[in-house]
Design a protein around this motif. Structure first.
Motif, PDB file in Angstrom:
ATOM      1  N   UNK A  85      24.294  50.714  67.841  1.00 28.85           N
ATOM      2  CA  UNK A  85      23.854  49.716  66.873  1.00 28.85           C
ATOM      3  C   UNK A  85      22.340  49.571  66.869  1.00 28.85           C
ATOM      4  N   UNK A  86      21.704  49.676  68.038  1.00 26.32           N
ATOM      5  CA  UNK A  86      20.248  49.597  68.114  1.00 26.32           C
ATOM      6  C   UNK A  86      19.607  50.716  67.297  1.00 26.32           C
ATOM      7  N   UNK A  87      20.147  51.919  67.402  1.00 25.47           N
ATOM      8  CA  UNK A  87      19.635  53.050  66.625  1.00 25.47           C
ATOM      9  C   UNK A  87      19.889  52.820  65.142  1.00 25.47           C
ATOM     10  N   UNK A  88      21.077  52.342  64.829  1.00 28.18           N
ATOM     11  CA  UNK A  88      21.465  52.077  63.447  1.00 28.18           C
ATOM     12  C   UNK A  88      20.523  51.061  62.813  1.00 28.18           C
ATOM     13  N   UNK A  89      20.189  50.005  63.552  1.00 26.06           N
ATOM     14  CA  UNK A  89      19.327  48.956  63.016  1.00 26.06           C
ATOM     15  C   UNK A  89      17.840  49.312  63.091  1.00 26.06           C
ATOM     16  N   UNK A  90      17.465  50.150  64.036  1.00 21.24           N
ATOM     17  CA  UNK A  90      16.050  50.487  64.182  1.00 21.24           C
ATOM     18  C   UNK A  90      15.535  51.260  62.980  1.00 21.24           C
ATOM     19  N   UNK A  91      16.414  51.993  62.333  1.00 16.59           N
ATOM     20  CA  UNK A  91      16.036  52.749  61.144  1.00 16.59           C
ATOM     21  C   UNK A  91      16.630  52.043  59.929  1.00 16.59           C
TER      22      UNK A  91
ATOM     23  N   UNK B  43      12.021  57.568  58.191  1.00 18.46           N
ATOM     24  CA  UNK B  43      12.487  58.688  59.001  1.00 18.46           C
ATOM     25  C   UNK B  43      12.426  58.287  60.469  1.00 18.46           C
ATOM     26  N   UNK B  44      13.522  58.504  61.175  1.00 13.92           N
ATOM     27  CA  UNK B  44      13.595  58.107  62.582  1.00 13.92           C
ATOM     28  C   UNK B  44      14.187  59.244  63.404  1.00 13.92           C
ATOM     29  N   UNK B  45      13.487  59.651  64.434  1.00  8.57           N
ATOM     30  CA  UNK B  45      13.987  60.713  65.300  1.00  8.57           C
ATOM     31  C   UNK B  45      15.245  60.265  66.024  1.00  8.57           C
ATOM     32  N   UNK B  46      15.287  59.000  66.446  1.00 10.92           N
ATOM     33  CA  UNK B  46      16.465  58.499  67.154  1.00 10.92           C
ATOM     34  C   UNK B  46      17.692  58.497  66.239  1.00 10.92           C
TER      35      UNK B  46
ATOM     36  N   UNK C 216      21.281  60.709  66.769  1.00  7.60           N
ATOM     37  CA  UNK C 216      22.600  60.072  66.859  1.00  7.60           C
ATOM     38  C   UNK C 216      23.470  60.381  65.654  1.00  7.60           C
ATOM     39  N   UNK C 217      22.888  60.318  64.452  1.00  9.61           N
ATOM     40  CA  UNK C 217      23.686  60.432  63.230  1.00  9.61           C
ATOM     41  C   UNK C 217      23.532  61.767  62.497  1.00  9.61           C
ATOM     42  N   UNK C 218      22.570  62.571  62.931  1.00  8.26           N
ATOM     43  CA  UNK C 218      22.441  63.895  62.327  1.00  8.26           C
ATOM     44  C   UNK C 218      21.707  63.927  61.002  1.00  8.26           C
TER      45      UNK C 218
END
Length: 207
Positions: A109-115, A187-190, A194-196
């Motif tokens: 969720x952190x990755x999902x929300x960070x981008x 654009x987010x590397x994280x 995670x999501x491709x």
């Protein structure tokens, strides 16, 4: 071929679960809910998503936010429209907890929300616009969108937005045909790890 658009009911929860899962995968092997419920098969994930559409916390996945497209009495498409001031990140997190999604999900969720974009609460958001295989390109999505925009006008909204993954070319093309334009992208590397996909794109339309 006559397309009927109606408001979703709680009895549509099973169909909505299928469309939500299809939408979040968006041509990828895994979407958000695959990662949140890793080590489980599709039947388990669909059961959880069906419950998610009926939670007390009114997240964007709640059945009340959806329109259903029908052809000859068969459900063939969905479109979710929700108000960011009501269906917030906090509401979504509460809804996930209601369905037992608590363990080892914070990183995802952190990755999902960070981008993600800061949502304007005066806009109406669209999501989960999907069609059943075999009914593509027969006007289902256009009919769903027209009905949603009509309802949005009656509620006083004049701006509609949607967020898609960068690289979702079919979705981007379709929304642009409806009058949406790219407002921003992140654009987010994280997110890619995670999501491709390299990130997210915000599309907007005034109506």
């Amino acid at each position: 071929m006559s397309i009927k658009i109606r408001q979703a009911t709680v009895d549509d929860s099973s169909f909505l679960a299928r469309m939500i899962l299809q939408s979040t995968r968006a041509g990828k092997k895994s979407g958000l809910f695959d990662l949140l419920f890793s080590d489980h098969d599709d039947s388990f994930i669909l059961n959880k998503l069906e419950t998610l559409t009926k939670t007390e916390s009114k997240s964007q996945c709640n059945y009340k936010n959806f329109l259903i497209a029908e052809i000859n009495g068969k459900s063939v498409g969905t479109l979710c429209s929700y108000e960011p001031r009501i269906s917030t990140k906090e509401t979504f997190n509460k809804a996930l907890k209601e369905i037992g999604c608590e363990k080892d999900v914070e990183k995802t969720l952190d990755v999902f929300y960070s981008c993600s974009f800061e949502q304007n609460r005066s806009t109406l958001m669209f999501d989960y616009m999907e069609e059943v295989e075999g009914f593509v390109d027969v006007g289902i999505q256009k009919s769903l969108m027209q009905k949603s925009l009509l309802t949005a006008r009656l509620k006083g909204y004049r701006i509609a937005q949607t967020i898609i993954e960068i690289g979702s070319l079919e979705a981007e093309l379709f929304y642009k045909k409806l009058g949406f334009h790219k407002k921003a992208e992140i654009k987010c590397e994280s997110y890619r790890e995670v999501f491709g996909r390299s990130g997210l794109m915000l599309l907007s339309m005034e109506f």
